[in-house]
Scaffold this motif. Structure first.
Motif, mmCIF file in Angstrom:
data_model
loop_
_atom_site.group_PDB
_atom_site.id
_atom_site.type_symbol
_atom_site.label_atom_id
_atom_site.label_comp_id
_atom_site.label_asym_id
_atom_site.label_seq_id
_atom_site.Cartn_x
_atom_site.Cartn_y
_atom_site.Cartn_z
ATOM 1 N N GLN A 107 0.802 -1.163 -0.099
ATOM 2 C CA GLN A 107 0.030 -0.163 0.044
ATOM 3 C C GLN A 107 0.963 1.357 -0.206
ATOM 4 O OE1 GLN A 107 -3.021 0.179 3.126
ATOM 5 N NE2 GLN A 107 -3.630 2.203 2.447
ATOM 6 N N VAL A 108 0.567 2.263 -1.013
ATOM 7 C CA VAL A 108 1.206 3.455 -0.958
ATOM 8 C C VAL A 108 1.081 4.412 0.090
ATOM 9 C CG1 VAL A 108 1.784 5.477 -2.322
ATOM 10 C CG2 VAL A 108 1.331 3.204 -3.293
ATOM 11 N N GLN A 109 2.020 4.717 0.957
ATOM 12 C CA GLN A 109 1.999 5.857 1.876
ATOM 13 C C GLN A 109 2.722 7.163 1.506
ATOM 14 O OE1 GLN A 109 3.221 3.989 5.484
ATOM 15 N NE2 GLN A 109 1.034 3.642 6.116
ATOM 16 N N LEU A 110 2.104 8.165 1.404
ATOM 17 C CA LEU A 110 2.731 9.418 0.975
ATOM 18 C C LEU A 110 2.973 10.234 2.339
ATOM 19 C CD1 LEU A 110 0.338 10.196 -1.788
ATOM 20 C CD2 LEU A 110 2.605 9.512 -1.953
ATOM 21 N N VAL A 111 4.246 10.741 2.355
ATOM 22 C CA VAL A 111 4.665 11.743 3.499
ATOM 23 C C VAL A 111 5.147 12.972 3.097
ATOM 24 C CG1 VAL A 111 6.088 11.830 5.564
ATOM 25 C CG2 VAL A 111 5.254 9.850 4.708
ATOM 26 N N GLU A 112 4.521 14.216 3.582
ATOM 27 C CA GLU A 112 4.842 15.379 3.040
ATOM 28 C C GLU A 112 5.606 16.244 4.085
ATOM 29 O OE1 GLU A 112 0.824 14.141 1.177
ATOM 30 O OE2 GLU A 112 1.787 14.257 3.206
ATOM 31 N N GLY A 147 7.388 8.612 -0.794
ATOM 32 C CA GLY A 147 6.430 7.570 -0.739
ATOM 33 C C GLY A 147 7.023 6.232 -0.358
ATOM 34 N N SER A 148 6.362 5.337 0.254
ATOM 35 C CA SER A 148 6.657 4.248 0.701
ATOM 36 C C SER A 148 5.749 3.340 -0.168
ATOM 37 C CB SER A 148 6.552 3.776 2.100
ATOM 38 O OG SER A 148 5.128 4.057 2.310
ATOM 39 N N GLY A 149 6.107 1.928 -0.063
ATOM 40 C CA GLY A 149 5.385 1.034 -0.884
ATOM 41 C C GLY A 149 5.728 0.628 -2.148
ATOM 42 N N ASN A 150 6.922 0.797 -2.348
ATOM 43 C CA ASN A 150 7.838 0.769 -3.696
ATOM 44 C C ASN A 150 7.150 1.556 -4.605
ATOM 45 O OD1 ASN A 150 9.509 -1.253 -2.648
ATOM 46 N ND2 ASN A 150 7.884 -2.853 -2.829
ATOM 47 N N ILE A 151 6.585 2.805 -4.351
ATOM 48 C CA ILE A 151 6.262 3.540 -5.523
ATOM 49 C C ILE A 151 7.381 4.450 -6.213
ATOM 50 C CG2 ILE A 151 5.767 5.514 -3.722
ATOM 51 C CD1 ILE A 151 3.547 6.521 -5.619
ATOM 52 N N MET A 180 -7.110 7.908 -10.222
ATOM 53 C CA MET A 180 -5.947 7.229 -9.770
ATOM 54 C C MET A 180 -5.343 7.595 -8.271
ATOM 55 S SD MET A 180 -4.057 6.512 -13.300
ATOM 56 C CE MET A 180 -3.019 5.246 -12.700
ATOM 57 N N LEU A 181 -5.901 8.301 -7.517
ATOM 58 C CA LEU A 181 -5.457 8.687 -6.133
ATOM 59 C C LEU A 181 -4.952 7.790 -5.182
ATOM 60 C CD1 LEU A 181 -7.694 12.098 -5.653
ATOM 61 C CD2 LEU A 181 -5.442 12.096 -6.269
ATOM 62 N N TRP A 182 -3.891 7.759 -4.684
ATOM 63 C CA TRP A 182 -3.673 7.034 -3.360
ATOM 64 C C TRP A 182 -4.168 7.502 -2.298
ATOM 65 C CZ3 TRP A 182 0.860 8.616 -6.493
ATOM 66 C CH2 TRP A 182 1.156 7.664 -7.584
ATOM 67 N N SER A 183 -4.055 6.913 -1.166
ATOM 68 C CA SER A 183 -4.564 7.396 0.084
ATOM 69 C C SER A 183 -3.754 8.594 0.465
ATOM 70 C CB SER A 183 -4.293 6.535 1.399
ATOM 71 O OG SER A 183 -5.227 5.329 1.151
ATOM 72 N N TRP A 184 -4.465 9.681 1.216
ATOM 73 C CA TRP A 184 -3.860 10.839 1.289
ATOM 74 C C TRP A 184 -2.884 10.948 2.551
ATOM 75 C CZ3 TRP A 184 -4.177 14.686 -2.152
ATOM 76 C CH2 TRP A 184 -5.395 14.860 -2.914
ATOM 77 N N GLY A 185 -1.882 11.498 2.416
ATOM 78 C CA GLY A 185 -1.024 11.550 3.617
ATOM 79 C C GLY A 185 -1.315 12.643 4.547
#
Length: 117
Positions: free
Chosen positions: A1-6, A24-28, A103-108
Motif C-alpha cells: 500500500q502506498v503511503q505518502l509523506v509530505e 512515498g513508501s510501498g515501492n512507489i 488514480m489517487l492513492w490514500s492521502w498523507g
C-alpha cells in the motif's frame, strides 16, 4: 500500500519561500507517475495547484504561476514544490498525490504552510 509523506511546511512571512518535499513508501516510483501537489485551505475544497507528468510536462493553477515550481528528485525518489513570493492566500495544508483523480492513492497527513506577518 502506498503511503505518502509530505514535509517542509512552516510559518513564513509574505514574500518568503519554502520548499516542500514528498516521499512515498510501498515501492512507489514517482518518476513513472503523473504527480501533483494539492492544497486545502480552511473551509475550502482541496485543489490541484501544480502537476508534472511522467514526460516532464508541468502545469500550474493561475494563482501560483511564476511563483511555484514542481520538480522531481530522481535520486531520492521525491516530489518537490519550490514556493517563492508566498502570499497569505497560499496558507493551506499541502499534499502530494497522483495527478489524476481516478488514480489517487490514500492521502498523507500533508504539511501545513502558513504565510503571515
Amino acid at each position: 500500500q502506498v503511503q505518502l509523506v509530505e514535509s517542509g511546511g512552516g510559518l513564513v512571512q509574505p514574500g518568503g519561500s519554502l520548499r516542500l518535499s514528498c516521499a512515498g513508501s510501498g515501492n512507489i516510483i514517482f518518476s513513472i507517475h503523473d504527480m501533483g501537489w494539492y492544497r486545502q485551505a480552511p473551509g475550502k475544497q482541496r485543489e490541484l495547484v501544480a502537476s508534472i507528468t511522467s514526460r516532464h510536462s508541468t502545469n500550474y493553477v493561475d494563482s501560483v504561476k511564476g511563483r511555484f515550481t514542481i520538480s522531481r528528485d530522481y535520486a531520492k525518489n521525491t516530489l518537490n514544490l519550490q514556493m517563492n513570493s508566498l502570499k497569505p492566500e497560499d496558507t493551506a495544508v499541502y499534499y502530494c498525490n497522483h495527478m489524476r483523480a481516478t488514480m489517487l492513492w490514500s492521502w498523507g497527513q500533508g504539511t501545513q504552510v502558513t504565510v503571515s506577518s
